[in-house]
Enzyme design. Structure first.
Site, PDB file in Angstrom:
ATOM      1  N   ARG A  70     -13.187   9.732  -3.200  1.00 23.19           N
ATOM      2  CA  ARG A  70     -12.903   9.842  -4.640  1.00 23.19           C
ATOM      3  C   ARG A  70     -13.988  10.638  -5.363  1.00 23.19           C
ATOM      4  NH1 ARG A  70      -9.951   6.877  -7.855  1.00 23.19           N
ATOM      5  NH2 ARG A  70     -11.544   5.792  -9.087  1.00 23.19           N
ATOM      6  N   VAL A 129     -14.488   4.542   5.312  1.00 24.65           N
ATOM      7  CA  VAL A 129     -14.382   5.824   6.021  1.00 24.65           C
ATOM      8  C   VAL A 129     -14.363   6.976   5.012  1.00 24.65           C
ATOM      9  CG1 VAL A 129     -13.008   7.187   7.651  1.00 24.65           C
ATOM     10  CG2 VAL A 129     -13.052   4.684   7.828  1.00 24.65           C
ATOM     11  N   LYS A 161      -8.081  -9.900   6.751  1.00 27.87           N
ATOM     12  CA  LYS A 161      -8.776  -9.487   7.978  1.00 27.87           C
ATOM     13  C   LYS A 161      -9.556 -10.658   8.581  1.00 27.87           C
ATOM     14  CE  LYS A 161      -7.950  -4.974   7.987  1.00 27.87           C
ATOM     15  NZ  LYS A 161      -7.266  -4.279   9.065  1.00 27.87           N
ATOM     16  N   TYR A 176      -6.993  -8.686   0.339  1.00 19.88           N
ATOM     17  CA  TYR A 176      -6.890  -7.810   1.514  1.00 19.88           C
ATOM     18  C   TYR A 176      -7.989  -8.148   2.523  1.00 19.88           C
ATOM     19  CZ  TYR A 176      -8.617  -4.087   4.420  1.00 19.88           C
ATOM     20  OH  TYR A 176      -9.148  -3.410   5.483  1.00 19.88           O
ATOM     21  N   HIS A 177      -9.247  -8.142   2.054  1.00 26.12           N
ATOM     22  CA  HIS A 177     -10.344  -8.399   2.994  1.00 26.12           C
ATOM     23  C   HIS A 177     -10.183  -9.783   3.641  1.00 26.12           C
ATOM     24  CE1 HIS A 177     -12.331  -5.069   0.645  1.00 26.12           C
ATOM     25  NE2 HIS A 177     -12.813  -4.776   1.831  1.00 26.12           N
ATOM     26  N   SER A 209     -11.687  -9.720  -1.569  1.00 29.43           N
ATOM     27  CA  SER A 209     -10.327  -9.455  -2.073  1.00 29.43           C
ATOM     28  C   SER A 209      -9.341 -10.143  -1.137  1.00 29.43           C
ATOM     29  CB  SER A 209     -10.023  -7.949  -2.094  1.00 29.43           C
ATOM     30  OG  SER A 209      -9.780  -7.478  -0.774  1.00 29.43           O
ATOM     31  N   THR A 218     -12.817  -5.219   9.186  1.00 23.39           N
ATOM     32  CA  THR A 218     -13.543  -4.501   8.132  1.00 23.39           C
ATOM     33  C   THR A 218     -14.905  -5.136   7.891  1.00 23.39           C
ATOM     34  OG1 THR A 218     -13.478  -3.858   5.819  1.00 23.39           O
ATOM     35  CG2 THR A 218     -12.325  -5.862   6.368  1.00 23.39           C
TER      36      THR A 218
HETATM   37  P1  NAD Z   1      -3.210   3.568   6.307  1.00 21.00           P
HETATM   38  O1  NAD Z   1      -2.513   2.725   5.295  1.00 21.00           O
HETATM   39  O2  NAD Z   1      -3.311   5.025   6.066  1.00 21.00           O
HETATM   40  O3  NAD Z   1      -2.522   3.345   7.757  1.00 21.00           O
HETATM   41  C1  NAD Z   1      -1.943   2.130   8.154  1.00 21.00           C
HETATM   42  C2  NAD Z   1      -0.592   2.447   8.781  1.00 21.00           C
HETATM   43  O4  NAD Z   1       0.015   1.224   9.227  1.00 21.00           O
HETATM   44  C3  NAD Z   1       0.371   3.088   7.779  1.00 21.00           C
HETATM   45  O5  NAD Z   1       0.900   4.289   8.298  1.00 21.00           O
HETATM   46  C4  NAD Z   1       1.448   2.018   7.573  1.00 21.00           C
HETATM   47  O6  NAD Z   1       2.720   2.593   7.332  1.00 21.00           O
HETATM   48  C5  NAD Z   1       1.376   1.233   8.876  1.00 21.00           C
HETATM   49  N1  NAD Z   1       1.822  -0.166   8.752  1.00 21.00           N
HETATM   50  C6  NAD Z   1       1.417  -1.087   7.816  1.00 21.00           C
HETATM   51  N2  NAD Z   1       2.038  -2.251   8.038  1.00 21.00           N
HETATM   52  C7  NAD Z   1       2.834  -2.091   9.134  1.00 21.00           C
HETATM   53  C8  NAD Z   1       3.719  -2.944   9.839  1.00 21.00           C
HETATM   54  N3  NAD Z   1       3.952  -4.217   9.451  1.00 21.00           N
HETATM   55  N4  NAD Z   1       4.385  -2.463  10.925  1.00 21.00           N
HETATM   56  C9  NAD Z   1       4.198  -1.157  11.325  1.00 21.00           C
HETATM   57  N5  NAD Z   1       3.372  -0.306  10.673  1.00 21.00           N
HETATM   58  C10 NAD Z   1       2.694  -0.769   9.591  1.00 21.00           C
HETATM   59  O7  NAD Z   1      -4.656   2.932   6.533  1.00 21.00           O
HETATM   60  P2  NAD Z   1      -5.954   3.541   7.245  1.00 21.00           P
HETATM   61  O8  NAD Z   1      -6.897   3.962   6.199  1.00 21.00           O
HETATM   62  O9  NAD Z   1      -5.532   4.470   8.316  1.00 21.00           O
HETATM   63  O10 NAD Z   1      -6.556   2.229   7.908  1.00 21.00           O
HETATM   64  C11 NAD Z   1      -6.142   1.813   9.196  1.00 21.00           C
HETATM   65  C12 NAD Z   1      -6.773   0.464   9.527  1.00 21.00           C
HETATM   66  O11 NAD Z   1      -8.193   0.592   9.479  1.00 21.00           O
HETATM   67  C13 NAD Z   1      -6.389  -0.639   8.571  1.00 21.00           C
HETATM   68  O12 NAD Z   1      -6.167  -1.833   9.301  1.00 21.00           O
HETATM   69  C14 NAD Z   1      -7.602  -0.777   7.681  1.00 21.00           C
HETATM   70  O13 NAD Z   1      -7.721  -2.086   7.203  1.00 21.00           O
HETATM   71  C15 NAD Z   1      -8.730  -0.404   8.617  1.00 21.00           C
HETATM   72  N6  NAD Z   1      -9.893   0.165   7.884  1.00 21.00           N
HETATM   73  C16 NAD Z   1      -9.748   1.290   7.118  1.00 21.00           C
HETATM   74  C17 NAD Z   1     -10.858   1.816   6.448  1.00 21.00           C
HETATM   75  C18 NAD Z   1     -10.774   3.031   5.568  1.00 21.00           C
HETATM   76  O14 NAD Z   1     -11.775   3.358   4.890  1.00 21.00           O
HETATM   77  N7  NAD Z   1      -9.651   3.740   5.528  1.00 21.00           N
HETATM   78  C19 NAD Z   1     -12.101   1.168   6.590  1.00 21.00           C
HETATM   79  C20 NAD Z   1     -12.204   0.020   7.362  1.00 21.00           C
HETATM   80  C21 NAD Z   1     -11.091  -0.479   8.024  1.00 21.00           C
HETATM   81  N1  USQ Z   2     -16.231   1.959  -6.080  1.00 20.02           N
HETATM   82  C1  USQ Z   2     -16.750   2.553  -7.219  1.00 20.02           C
HETATM   83  N2  USQ Z   2     -16.029   3.542  -7.808  1.00 20.02           N
HETATM   84  C2  USQ Z   2     -14.836   3.984  -7.316  1.00 20.02           C
HETATM   85  C3  USQ Z   2     -14.315   3.381  -6.142  1.00 20.02           C
HETATM   86  C4  USQ Z   2     -15.035   2.373  -5.560  1.00 20.02           C
HETATM   87  O1  USQ Z   2     -17.818   2.190  -7.693  1.00 20.02           O
HETATM   88  O2  USQ Z   2     -14.237   4.896  -7.910  1.00 20.02           O
HETATM   89  C5  USQ Z   2     -17.009   0.901  -5.392  1.00 20.02           C
HETATM   90  C6  USQ Z   2     -16.302  -0.429  -5.269  1.00 20.02           C
HETATM   91  O3  USQ Z   2     -16.543  -1.248  -6.392  1.00 20.02           O
HETATM   92  C7  USQ Z   2     -16.907  -0.991  -3.991  1.00 20.02           C
HETATM   93  C8  USQ Z   2     -17.234   0.239  -3.164  1.00 20.02           C
HETATM   94  O4  USQ Z   2     -17.222   1.339  -4.072  1.00 20.02           O
HETATM   95  O5  USQ Z   2     -18.110  -1.635  -4.272  1.00 20.02           O
HETATM   96  C9  USQ Z   2     -16.267   0.515  -2.036  1.00 20.02           C
HETATM   97  O6  USQ Z   2     -14.954   0.623  -2.547  1.00 20.02           O
HETATM   98  P1  USQ Z   2     -13.806   1.339  -1.706  1.00 20.02           P
HETATM   99  O7  USQ Z   2     -12.553   1.323  -2.521  1.00 20.02           O
HETATM  100  O8  USQ Z   2     -14.284   2.632  -1.181  1.00 20.02           O
HETATM  101  O9  USQ Z   2     -13.717   0.369  -0.427  1.00 20.02           O
HETATM  102  P2  USQ Z   2     -13.016  -1.032  -0.199  1.00 20.02           P
HETATM  103  O10 USQ Z   2     -12.241  -1.498  -1.351  1.00 20.02           O
HETATM  104  O11 USQ Z   2     -14.032  -1.969   0.331  1.00 20.02           O
HETATM  105  O12 USQ Z   2     -11.963  -0.696   0.952  1.00 20.02           O
HETATM  106  C10 USQ Z   2     -12.109   0.386   1.854  1.00 20.02           C
HETATM  107  C11 USQ Z   2     -10.785   0.533   2.593  1.00 20.02           C
HETATM  108  C12 USQ Z   2     -10.521  -0.729   3.391  1.00 20.02           C
HETATM  109  C13 USQ Z   2     -11.692  -1.046   4.284  1.00 20.02           C
HETATM  110  C14 USQ Z   2     -12.998  -1.099   3.511  1.00 20.02           C
HETATM  111  C15 USQ Z   2     -14.211  -1.183   4.397  1.00 20.02           C
HETATM  112  O13 USQ Z   2      -9.728   0.776   1.667  1.00 20.02           O
HETATM  113  O14 USQ Z   2      -9.343  -0.572   4.162  1.00 20.02           O
HETATM  114  O15 USQ Z   2     -11.479  -2.271   4.916  1.00 20.02           O
HETATM  115  O16 USQ Z   2     -13.154   0.128   2.778  1.00 20.02           O
HETATM  116  S1  USQ Z   2     -15.447  -2.256   3.737  1.00 20.02           S
HETATM  117  O17 USQ Z   2     -15.722  -1.829   2.354  1.00 20.02           O
HETATM  118  O18 USQ Z   2     -16.607  -2.133   4.564  1.00 20.02           O
HETATM  119  O19 USQ Z   2     -14.895  -3.588   3.757  1.00 20.02           O
END
Ligand code: NAD
Ligand code: USQ
Length: 387
Positions: free
Chosen positions: A241, A211, A185, A181-182, A179, A144
């Site tokens: 959102r 995304v 990664k 979470y981050h 966070s 990420t």
């Molecule tokens: P998502 O939660 O919709 O999909 C993740 C999938 O992985 C889920 O279906 C979940 O059931 C499965 N999973 C989780 N832990 C598992 C485990 N231990 N074994 C098997 N399956 C497991 O998330 P997403 O939005 O599709 O994101 C996919 C990946 O991309 C993530 O690694 C996320 O960190 C990364 N990512 C997402 C975004 C975003 O904006 N959605 C942005 C940057 C990076």
């Molecule tokens: N934010 C608002 N209002 C909202 C929601 C979010 O102001 O209602 C702000 C947050 O404070 C933050 C930014 O928007 O500054 C992004 O928040 P987000 O929830 O869209 O993104 P984030 O928490 O960073 O996580 C999402 C995905 C995660 C991925 C990450 C990419 O859930 O899986 O890793 O985007 S990145 O942000 O580049 O790390």
């Protein structure tokens, strides 16, 4: 190529599996359906209805004539991870299978521990399975952009040339994420880089931005192929959102002044980036990093863009920021690697937002407005009585 997509039931994993299958690759997916269980835990559902895995796979076979093999299992189960790699014998593994919400990881100690355990240990099991079964397999791992945080210098693609006291070195770019979470990664990235160095594995770490969007050319072919769309304050990402908030006539929830900047990417570019990374593999021993984003915006800028495009009145509300993040900061990211491989980005200025209003509008009756408001505060240290 034979490509195993881990997390293939998720928001991005499912459309990626379809995109790769459509492009002639032989696909298997793995998922433990944890994401569907978080929905039950949080009392929410994807805004757009999604089918179960069997129905999805059957629908794809009916529509495209192509077969996708589905395995149900958990990456934390090392025997399962080893068995799937042996049985399917992939040339590339695309790894999406992690808990991906920053707010979810900040709920309390249990959720922080779960997130880091699930993500870091799952990836470690996978690294061992690849190294043991076939070290030639290319690992394409979703990282990420948030791994970097918001440093006051340009963000490079994973590596930084450093000069210190007259000496130079090429080092992993310093990380300062926002966070637990981050942080998971970041730990993954270090473990993968070490496995490339120690065991000669080949890996691509895709530091992806936030995304947006819901449809790809493949998912749009039939409603049974739809991918999920999260809008709640825990799993919903910022632009998705703001779109549903505009459609529902709810204020757009900008946290703080909205000066925080993020890299963004259209879901259609996500799936294409994965194809490019899979088809142009890293060398043995190489830990290759791409910044998988196409544009940067401030959160306030995203809100203003949605308000400008929406064909009706939109109110922007500034809430106390529940997160700990810089109110204003420098943000200049290098993201040329994937473009050099052939990515032609869809930009947010194109028509996507309008099409998102339509898709979201058609499903707005499914939204629970109670779930829009953020409840999880980064500064609260919550320790549940039992784990
Ligand atoms: P998502 O939660 O919709 O999909 C993740 C999938 O992985 C889920 O279906 C979940 O059931 C499965 N999973 C989780 N832990 C598992 C485990 N231990 N074994 C098997 N399956 C497991 O998330 P997403 O939005 O599709 O994101 C996919 C990946 O991309 C993530 O690694 C996320 O960190 C990364 N990512 C997402 C975004 C975003 O904006 N959605 C942005 C940057 C990076
Ligand atoms: N934010 C608002 N209002 C909202 C929601 C979010 O102001 O209602 C702000 C947050 O404070 C933050 C930014 O928007 O500054 C992004 O928040 P987000 O929830 O869209 O993104 P984030 O928490 O960073 O996580 C999402 C995905 C995660 C991925 C990450 C990419 O859930 O899986 O890793 O985007 S990145 O942000 O580049 O790390």
């Amino acid at each position: 190529m034979r490509v195993l997509v881990l997390g293939g039931d998720g928001y991005l994993g499912w459309p990626t599996a379809l995109h790769l299958s459509d492009n002639g690759h032989e696909i298997a997916i793995v998922d433990n359906f944890a994401r569907r269980r978080y929905d039950e835990e949080l009392g929410v559902e994807s805004l757009i209805p999604i089918e179960d895995m069997d129905t999805r796979v059957e629908a794809w076979q009916e529509i495209s004539g192509k077969r996708i093999t589905a395995y149900q299992g958990d990456l934390l189960d090392d025997e399962f991870a080893f068995q799937v790699l042996r049985e399917f014998a992939p040339e590339a593994v695309v790894h999406f299978a992690e808990q991906r919400s920053a707010p979810y990881s900040m709920i309390d100690r249990r959720h922080a521990v779960y997130t880091q355990h699930n993500n870091v240990v799952g990836t470690l099991n996978l690294l061992y399975a690849i190294a043991k079964i076939d070290p030639d397999i290319h690992l394409v791992k979703l990282g990420t952009m948030g791994e970097y945080g918001t440093p006051n210098i340009d963000i490079e693609e994973g590596w930084l040339d450093v000069e210190h006291n007259g000496r130079t070195d090429r080092m992993l770019f310093p990380k300062r994420p926002g966070s637990f979470y981050h942080l998971s990664k970041v730990h993954d990235s270090h473990n993968i880089e070490f496995a490339c160095r120690a065991w000669g594995l080949r890996a691509t770490d895709l530091n992806q931005g936030v995304v947006y969007g819901q449809e790809t050319p493949q998912t749009a072919r039939d409603p049974r192929l739809a991918t999920r769309f999260d809008y709640d304050a825990v799993f919903g990402t910022v632009l998705n959102r703001f779109v549903i908030q505009a459609v529902l006539g709810q204020p757009l929830t900008v946290y703080g002044r909205g000066g925080q900047q993020r890299g963004l990417i259209d879901i259609r570019d996500t799936v294409e980036c994965i194809r490019l990374a899979v088809e142009n593999r890293a060398d043995r021993g190489e830990f290759r990093v791409f910044n998988q984003m196409t544009e940067s915006f401030s959160v306030q800028g995203i809100a203003e863009l949605v308000a400008e495009r929406f064909p009706g009145p939109v109110q922007i509300e500034h809430l106390d920021n529940p997160r700990v993040e810089a109110a204003e900061h420098y943000y200049n990211v290098k993201h040329t690697g994937l473009v050099e491989l052939g990515l032609k980005p869809h930009l947010l200025s194109d028509t996507l937002i309008e099409s998102m209003f339509d898709i979201v509008g058609a499903n707005k009756h499914r939204a629970d407005t109670e779930k829009l408001h953020p409840q999880i505060r980064w500064t609260e240290v919550t320790e549940p009585a039992r784990v």
